[in-house]
Design a protein around this motif. Structure first.
Motif, PDB file in Angstrom:
ATOM      1  N   LEU A 389      55.304 -16.173  23.546  1.00 32.69           N
ATOM      2  CA  LEU A 389      56.279 -15.194  23.031  1.00 32.69           C
ATOM      3  C   LEU A 389      57.203 -15.804  21.969  1.00 32.69           C
ATOM      4  CD1 LEU A 389      57.113 -13.587  26.505  1.00 32.69           C
ATOM      5  CD2 LEU A 389      55.515 -12.760  24.780  1.00 32.69           C
ATOM      6  N   GLN A 392      59.253 -13.420  19.800  1.00 31.79           N
ATOM      7  CA  GLN A 392      60.527 -12.924  20.389  1.00 31.79           C
ATOM      8  C   GLN A 392      61.664 -13.904  20.086  1.00 31.79           C
ATOM      9  OE1 GLN A 392      60.551 -12.181  24.593  1.00 31.79           O
ATOM     10  NE2 GLN A 392      59.003 -10.548  24.408  1.00 31.79           N
ATOM     11  N   HIS A 399      64.598 -17.730  12.292  1.00 29.62           N
ATOM     12  CA  HIS A 399      63.534 -18.709  12.061  1.00 29.62           C
ATOM     13  C   HIS A 399      63.993 -20.154  12.121  1.00 29.62           C
ATOM     14  CE1 HIS A 399      61.027 -15.334  11.148  1.00 29.62           C
ATOM     15  NE2 HIS A 399      60.014 -16.164  11.265  1.00 29.62           N
ATOM     16  N   ASP A 403      62.098 -22.901  14.105  1.00 30.89           N
ATOM     17  CA  ASP A 403      61.648 -24.196  13.572  1.00 30.89           C
ATOM     18  C   ASP A 403      62.093 -25.339  14.482  1.00 30.89           C
ATOM     19  OD1 ASP A 403      60.542 -22.878  11.519  1.00 30.89           O
ATOM     20  OD2 ASP A 403      61.985 -23.491   9.982  1.00 30.89           O
ATOM     21  N   GLY A 428      51.071 -22.434  12.356  1.00 26.18           N
ATOM     22  CA  GLY A 428      52.017 -21.565  13.059  1.00 26.18           C
ATOM     23  C   GLY A 428      52.550 -22.216  14.324  1.00 26.18           C
TER      24      GLY A 428
HETATM   25  N1  LIG Z   1      60.105 -20.275  12.911  1.00 26.82           N
HETATM   26  C1  LIG Z   1      58.811 -20.334  12.634  1.00 26.82           C
HETATM   27  N2  LIG Z   1      58.006 -19.382  13.126  1.00 26.82           N
HETATM   28  C2  LIG Z   1      56.704 -19.436  12.872  1.00 26.82           C
HETATM   29  C3  LIG Z   1      56.151 -20.476  12.095  1.00 26.82           C
HETATM   30  N3  LIG Z   1      54.802 -20.272  12.021  1.00 26.82           N
HETATM   31  C4  LIG Z   1      54.534 -19.150  12.725  1.00 26.82           C
HETATM   32  N4  LIG Z   1      55.668 -18.626  13.250  1.00 26.82           N
HETATM   33  C5  LIG Z   1      55.846 -17.416  14.061  1.00 26.82           C
HETATM   34  O1  LIG Z   1      55.187 -17.522  15.292  1.00 26.82           O
HETATM   35  C6  LIG Z   1      55.017 -16.180  15.791  1.00 26.82           C
HETATM   36  C7  LIG Z   1      53.752 -16.071  16.560  1.00 26.82           C
HETATM   37  O2  LIG Z   1      53.722 -14.787  17.071  1.00 26.82           O
HETATM   38  P1  LIG Z   1      52.490 -14.155  17.816  1.00 26.82           P
HETATM   39  O3  LIG Z   1      51.220 -14.672  17.185  1.00 26.82           O
HETATM   40  O4  LIG Z   1      52.683 -12.696  17.875  1.00 26.82           O
HETATM   41  O5  LIG Z   1      52.519 -14.790  19.243  1.00 26.82           O
HETATM   42  P2  LIG Z   1      53.682 -14.912  20.306  1.00 26.82           P
HETATM   43  O6  LIG Z   1      54.908 -14.130  19.992  1.00 26.82           O
HETATM   44  O7  LIG Z   1      53.929 -16.388  20.506  1.00 26.82           O
HETATM   45  O8  LIG Z   1      53.010 -14.300  21.573  1.00 26.82           O
HETATM   46  P3  LIG Z   1      51.900 -14.932  22.500  1.00 26.82           P
HETATM   47  O9  LIG Z   1      51.165 -15.976  21.753  1.00 26.82           O
HETATM   48  O10 LIG Z   1      51.033 -13.795  22.871  1.00 26.82           O
HETATM   49  O11 LIG Z   1      52.609 -15.513  23.693  1.00 26.82           O
HETATM   50  C8  LIG Z   1      55.056 -15.260  14.583  1.00 26.82           C
HETATM   51  O12 LIG Z   1      56.211 -14.446  14.688  1.00 26.82           O
HETATM   52  C9  LIG Z   1      55.199 -16.203  13.417  1.00 26.82           C
HETATM   53  O13 LIG Z   1      56.094 -15.644  12.492  1.00 26.82           O
HETATM   54  C10 LIG Z   1      57.035 -21.478  11.562  1.00 26.82           C
HETATM   55  O14 LIG Z   1      56.648 -22.432  10.871  1.00 26.82           O
HETATM   56  N5  LIG Z   1      58.360 -21.351  11.864  1.00 26.82           N
END
Ligand SMILES: Nc1nc2c(ncn2[C@@H]2O[C@H](COP(=O)(O)OP(=O)(O)OP(=O)(O)O)[C@@H](O)[C@H]2O)c(=O)[nH]1
Length: 509
Positions: A389, A392, A399, A403, A428
């Motif tokens: 999540l 969330q 962000h 990070d 990610g």
């Molecule tokens: N702050 C930040 N967020 C990131 C980065 N790379 C990816 N994300 C965020 O990671 C989140 C991953 O969300 P989802 O793939 O929906 O997965 P989740 O919310 O972790 O849900 P589940 O995996 O199902 O538990 C996304 O909102 C991306 O924006 C990064 O370098 N920095």
């Protein structure tokens, strides 16, 4: 009683001869020293230039291999000629790399689904043979009309694509390519915006910025490539220069040897004549005269030889000093380049945010571990981690906080696995681990320990204690006819199962 029975004259002769032998010895030593120095310099330069191109490497290897046995001018010349020919050939087709433009076409074809744009892009892809990248990019930009995004285009894009899917693809694209350090901030900002984008208009601008960033990165990489090529040409010229100096040095040594053997021959002829004259001599006075004449002649010849040798020694000394200076400069240059390349390659394999090895490093390591597993059949396990999540957490606290979570989790995961285990930020909020000499049961045990460590970690934001962050993973062990892809798919499915079953858990296949 013969004239030669006088010990003083006999010693004078002997001393002269010994002195000459000594000079000859010194000259030979000096030449050997110079040759060793040259060999070392060329071997170092060949080492510094290795690794840029497989075709060139074979000649550099051959140059090093031959030089380890000492300088043989004709072999060195041949090696250098092959090297220069290959280098010339490379320069001609260096910038026609279709794979570089291929990814751009694939990407654009996915994004621009309008039939006119699709057929224009396909036609350009099929007919593009131009070396002129700038021209290609201008044509591409004209087709997709990015500079002036018309309302029609915006609507077109919004109607045809799901912004989330496209921004995720762009994110993956940016994470999959090497971002030169000068663009890391810009790329980081674009990535962050791609993560947060949710309306069509900023998305179109963002798309514009992403593509322009990709184009800039590509141009930067081309310039870097040109720099490397320039350096290779520079090294080749320097090698050729050294080769010429070796030729020169060999010729001087040969000349000196020739003069020396002429002197030897002349001296032994004179001595033979003297012996003959003394054997046949009847009058002491005339014999004395003949011998005196001969001695004067011999002394003059020796003096002349010494003078020439001393001039030659001075010249050789000067050449040696010049050469030493040149070698020092080349040594410093190649050291600097080596450290630059090492720094650049270290950066290319690191994720800028967490400092962990990135996806490229993972692919590289996977390749090696897979080969080792195939060969030695020792167990090899793979874990794919995903933060639960995470969206969330990002949405709730922003962000920057997200990070920080990524950095903390990276640190904890790396601190709690073995030195031989390999962890990378796959992209990610996903991490991958390769565990050599570890079977599935051991890998699941370790995974659960790590999961527990993260569960127990305090995540604070602006001094506020937050709810725990958890991670889930999929574990698999390489088996039978696995390829790295099939093993990855199994681990990914296991991760999916862990998410489906409620998260904060480790599943294996
Ligand atoms: N702050 C930040 N967020 C990131 C980065 N790379 C990816 N994300 C965020 O990671 C989140 C991953 O969300 P989802 O793939 O929906 O997965 P989740 O919310 O972790 O849900 P589940 O995996 O199902 O538990 C996304 O909102 C991306 O924006 C990064 O370098 N920095």
């Amino acid at each position: 009683m013969g004239f030669f029975t006088k010990d003083v004259d006999k010693d004078k002769w002997k001393n002269k001869y010994l002195e000459l032998l000594n000079v000859q010895q010194q000259t030979a030593d000096m030449s050997r020293e110079k040759e060793e120095l040259l060999c070392k310099a060329i071997i170092r330069l060949a080492l510094a230039a290795s690794g840029f191109n497989a075709q060139l490497d074979q000649y550099l290897h051959s140059i090093r291999h031959h030089l380890e046995k000492g300088i043989d001018s004709s072999t060195l010349k041949k090696d250098l000629e092959h090297f220069i020919d290959t280098l010339g050939g490379l320069n001609a087709d260096n910038y026609k790399s279709s794979s570089d433009t291929g990814f751009l076409f694939d990407f654009l074809l996915r994004q621009y689904t309008d039939t006119q744009q699709q057929s224009a892009l396909q036609a350009l892809r099929n007919t593009n043979t131009s070396d002129n990248q700038e021209q290609l990019f201008n044509t591409l930009l004209a087709i997709i009309n990015l500079d002036v995004p018309s309302a029609g285009l915006v609507e077109g894009i919004v109607n045809q694509i799901d912004i989330k899917i496209v921004s995720d693809q762009l994110l993956r694209l940016l994470e999959g390519i090497d971002i030169p350090i000068v663009f890391s901030q810009q790329a980081h900002a674009v990535k962050q915006e791609l993560v947060a984008v949710n309306t069509a208009v900023p998305f179109v601008m963002l798309l514009d910025r992403s593509i322009s960033l990709l184009l800039q990165i590509k141009q930067h990489n081309q310039l870097e490539r040109q720099d490397i090529d320039k350096f290779l040409i520079h090294i080749t010229e320097q090698l050729a220069e050294l080769d010429q100096t070796v030729h020169g040095a060999n010729e001087v040594a040969l000349e000196s040897e020739l003069r020396r053997s002429k002197l030897d021959q002349s001296l032994s002829e004179q001595i033979e004549e003297l012996q003959l004259t003394s054997n046949n001599a009847t009058k002491l006075e005339s014999l004395k005269e003949i011998i005196n004449d001969r001695l004067i002649k011999i002394t003059t010849e020796i003096q002349d030889y010494n003078q020439k040798e001393s001039a030659r020694r001075k010249k050789t000394q000067l050449q040696l000093e010049e050469l030493t200076q040149k070698v020092k400069e080349m040594d410093a240059e190649s050291k600097e380049l080596k450290s630059k390349l090492e720094r650049a390659s270290a950066q290319a394999f690191r994720d800028a945010l967490t400092g962990l090895p990135n996806r490229l490093a993972y692919e590289d390591r996977l390749h090696n571990e897979y080969a080792r597993w195939k060969r030695y059949q020792m167990p090899l396990s793979m874990i794919i981690w995903d933060i639960d999540l995470f969206k969330q957490a990002n949405d709730e606290f922003g962000h920057k906080y997200g990070d920080e979570v990524l950095r903390t989790i990276s640190k904890k995961l790396s601190e709690h696995c073995r030195e031989t285990d390999f962890i990378s930020r796959f992209g990610g909020e996903e991490f991958t681990m390769l565990l050599p000499n570890t079977d599935k049961a051991m890998a699941v045990r370790l995974a659960n320990q790590l999961r527990y460590v993260i569960e127990q970690t305090d995540f604070n934001y602006n001094g506020r204690q937050l709810r725990p962050i958890t991670i889930s993973c999929g574990v698999t062990e390489f088996m039978d006819d696995d390829t790295s892809e099939t093993a990855f798919e199994r681990a990914d499915s296991a991760l999916y199962k862990a998410k489906q079953q409620g998260r904060n858990q480790c599943c294996s296949d």
